[in-house]
Design a protein around this motif. Structure first.
Motif, PDB file in Angstrom:
ATOM      1  N   GLU A  67       0.944  -1.281   0.105  1.00 32.50           N
ATOM      2  CA  GLU A  67      -0.074  -0.121  -0.045  1.00 32.50           C
ATOM      3  C   GLU A  67       1.037   1.226   0.016  1.00 32.50           C
ATOM      4  O   GLU A  67       1.784   1.542   0.552  1.00 32.50           O
ATOM      5  CB  GLU A  67      -0.761  -0.123   1.413  1.00 32.50           C
ATOM      6  N   MET A  68       0.505   2.404  -0.684  1.00 36.42           N
ATOM      7  CA  MET A  68       1.036   3.618  -0.721  1.00 36.42           C
ATOM      8  C   MET A  68      -0.198   4.500   0.058  1.00 36.42           C
ATOM      9  O   MET A  68      -1.275   4.197  -0.068  1.00 36.42           O
ATOM     10  CB  MET A  68       1.344   3.991  -1.997  1.00 36.42           C
ATOM     11  N   PRO A  69       0.329   5.691   0.496  1.00 38.30           N
ATOM     12  CA  PRO A  69      -0.505   6.429   1.063  1.00 38.30           C
ATOM     13  C   PRO A  69      -1.668   7.203  -0.028  1.00 38.30           C
ATOM     14  O   PRO A  69      -0.954   7.282  -1.106  1.00 38.30           O
ATOM     15  CB  PRO A  69       0.044   7.524   2.083  1.00 38.30           C
ATOM     16  N   ASP A  70      -2.829   7.256   0.547  1.00 38.34           N
ATOM     17  CA  ASP A  70      -3.836   7.694  -0.776  1.00 38.34           C
ATOM     18  C   ASP A  70      -3.322   9.412  -1.057  1.00 38.34           C
ATOM     19  O   ASP A  70      -3.173  10.199  -0.040  1.00 38.34           O
ATOM     20  CB  ASP A  70      -5.132   7.533  -0.215  1.00 38.34           C
ATOM     21  N   GLY A  71      -3.654   9.861  -2.309  1.00 36.86           N
ATOM     22  CA  GLY A  71      -3.911  11.342  -2.586  1.00 36.86           C
ATOM     23  C   GLY A  71      -2.394  11.869  -3.267  1.00 36.86           C
ATOM     24  O   GLY A  71      -1.450  11.144  -3.261  1.00 36.86           O
ATOM     25  N   GLU A  72      -2.875  12.806  -4.010  1.00 36.70           N
ATOM     26  CA  GLU A  72      -2.007  13.370  -5.158  1.00 36.70           C
ATOM     27  C   GLU A  72      -0.581  13.820  -4.200  1.00 36.70           C
ATOM     28  O   GLU A  72       0.448  13.731  -4.813  1.00 36.70           O
ATOM     29  CB  GLU A  72      -2.783  14.635  -5.588  1.00 36.70           C
ATOM     30  N   GLU A  73      -0.690  14.227  -2.963  1.00 37.10           N
ATOM     31  CA  GLU A  73       0.312  14.728  -2.264  1.00 37.10           C
ATOM     32  C   GLU A  73       1.623  13.683  -2.183  1.00 37.10           C
ATOM     33  O   GLU A  73       2.657  13.790  -1.930  1.00 37.10           O
ATOM     34  CB  GLU A  73       0.040  15.521  -0.934  1.00 37.10           C
ATOM     35  N   HIS A  74       0.897  12.286  -2.237  1.00 38.05           N
ATOM     36  CA  HIS A  74       1.794  11.293  -2.098  1.00 38.05           C
ATOM     37  C   HIS A  74       2.376  10.865  -3.364  1.00 38.05           C
ATOM     38  O   HIS A  74       3.211   9.488  -3.496  1.00 38.05           O
ATOM     39  CB  HIS A  74       1.255   9.876  -1.085  1.00 38.05           C
ATOM     40  N   LYS A  75       1.880  11.411  -4.539  1.00 38.64           N
ATOM     41  CA  LYS A  75       2.618  10.879  -5.629  1.00 38.64           C
ATOM     42  C   LYS A  75       3.951  11.388  -5.824  1.00 38.64           C
ATOM     43  O   LYS A  75       4.048  12.565  -6.747  1.00 38.64           O
ATOM     44  CB  LYS A  75       1.721  11.468  -7.029  1.00 38.64           C
ATOM     45  N   ARG A  76       4.928  11.127  -5.139  1.00 40.74           N
ATOM     46  CA  ARG A  76       6.311  11.697  -5.057  1.00 40.74           C
ATOM     47  C   ARG A  76       7.344  10.643  -5.083  1.00 40.74           C
ATOM     48  O   ARG A  76       6.939   9.349  -4.673  1.00 40.74           O
ATOM     49  CB  ARG A  76       6.359  12.472  -3.676  1.00 40.74           C
TER      50      ARG A  76
END
Ligand SMILES: NC(=O)c1ccc[n+]([C@@H]2O[C@H](COP(=O)([O-])OP(=O)(O)OC[C@H]3O[C@@H](n4cnc5c(N)ncnc54)[C@H](O)[C@@H]3O)[C@@H](O)[C@H]2O)c1
Ligand SMILES: [Zn+2]
Length: 362
Positions: A67-76
């Motif tokens: 799992e990755m954290p949800d949300g655009e701010e985590h598209k890093r």
């Protein structure tokens, strides 16, 4: 079941559009996986809403879920690095396979992870938002954001398969669903009069997510995206028509700090402005302009743009990464179902179109 084939220079793959294909995932995944280790990259909300359907569909095919954290701010990039570490820990090697299960954020980050993990492993895209089903998961663009801007780090990495299950949208929040519809409208305006007419005459059914019409819209939009990226994998003129509404849309997203609007909503504004611009530049008949604006408006409203100034949008356009040689390119419809890429437009026309579109959405 509909199977739409994407053919790029270096790869050929299928997009399966089928209501319920998640519950039947094994049949499709097996075909690609051939017993290789499977790593499902997803987020907690996506897994909570749709995970059990995929697990049922995998019919015992072993997988590890990451799992990755949800949300655009985590598209890093740090997210991708962390995912790669977890893959390694779980025994992923060069023959392993990523299944990116989620919205565009997961498709982009999971696809990028696959593009660079041990110099590149295969990826299956299983998009669960409308935007991702008709856009992000198809075409091989993957990547993450830098703090300086969106999608500045990335790679072209075509998937081996795309699994589009329209039933996954049943749990999608209404605002996300509508934001995705604007990308479908975009496809219709640039490439398909029949899709435009369907959106127009079936609006209530679409907004109530009536299965037959939603499936038809997804299929229509996927066909257009697949056709355009097949002919033009990178950013040539044909692929650029997919940026209809995006020149001013991107400027608006940046100007509002990526917080006030969803991407699709910003594109809705951009399409209205570009349509006015096309009419002002005498490329589009007034009747068609009115019809396009009415269709976009009919799927709204988008959040108020009160306080946004056309001036600022224009200066933001210059710093967009799609600007070539300092000139903004606009995709302008020259009829319903047809568009062209235009550059070197009089900035006064652009300003006037943006101002009118802002006034219409204030
Ligand atoms: N690669 C491309 O060609 C391309 C094209 C367009 C957009 N994008 C990228 O896509 C991203 C936006 O994607 P998005 O709009 O899908 O946003 P998203 O991935 O953030 O998903 C939106 C929200 O919906 C939730 N969600 C997803 N599926 C759900 C479901 N079935 N039920 C309930 N909730 C669900 C997610 O958890 C998330 O909170 C942006 O980062 C954009 O840059 C990429
Ligand atoms: Zn878009």
């Amino acid at each position: 079941m509909t199977r739409i084939t994407v053919r790029t220079l270096h790869s050929t793959y299928d997009v399966i559009v089928e209501r319920g294909c998640l519950e039947n995932a094994a049949a499709h995944v097996d075909f690609v996986a051939h017993g290789r280790k499977l790593f499902i990259v997803t987020t907690e909300p996506v897994w909570r809403h749709q995970g059990s359907r995929l697990v049922e569909g995998l019919k015992g095919i072993p997988f590890a879920r990451i799992e990755m954290p949800d949300g655009e701010e985590h598209k890093r990039f740090p997210t991708v690095e962390a995912l790669a570490g977890r893959m390694l820990e779980a025994g992923a090697d060069r023959s392993s396979l990523v299944l990116a299960f989620g919205g565009g954020v997961v498709n982009d980050a999971g696809g990028f992870l696959a593009a660079i993990y041990m110099r590149g492993i295969d990826v299956i895209q299983a998009p669960t938002t409308l935007l991702a089903q008709v856009d992000a998961a198809i075409g091989g663009k993957t990547g993450v954001n830098l703090k300086e801007g969106k999608n500045l780090l990335g790679a072209f990495h075509q998937p081996k398969l795309v699994l589009v299950d329209p039933a996954a949208l049943d749990t999608l929040p209404v605002r996300e669903f509508r934001a995705g519809l604007y990308e479908v409208i975009k496809c219709a305006v640039i490439r398909s009069r029949p899709l435009f007419d369907l959106l127009d005459k079936s609006r209530d059914a679409v907004l109530h997510r009536a299965p037959e019409v939603v499936d038809a819209l997804i299929e229509g939009a996927v066909r257009i995206k697949a056709e355009v990226v097949s002919a033009d994998e990178r950013e040539g003129d044909l692929r650029r028509i997919l940026n209809f509404g995006h020149t001013l849309g991107h400027a608006l997203e940046a100007e509002t700090g990526y917080r006030r609007l969803l991407h699709g909503e910003a594109v809705a504004f951009g399409m209205r402005a570009a349509t006015r611009l096309a009419e002002k530049a005498a490329l589009l008949a007034p009747g068609d302009s009115t019809a396009i604006q009415a269709l976009v408006g009919g799927y709204g409203p988008i959040p108020s743009l009160n306080g946004v100034r056309a001036e600022n949008l224009l200066s933001r356009m210059g710093s967009d990464k799609k600007t070539v040689g300092g000139r903004a390119h606009f995709v302008l419809p020259d009829g319903i179902g047809h568009a062209q890429v235009v550059s070197g437009l009089d900035p006064e026309l652009v300003r006037a179109a943006a101002e009118e579109a802002l006034a219409a959405t204030a």
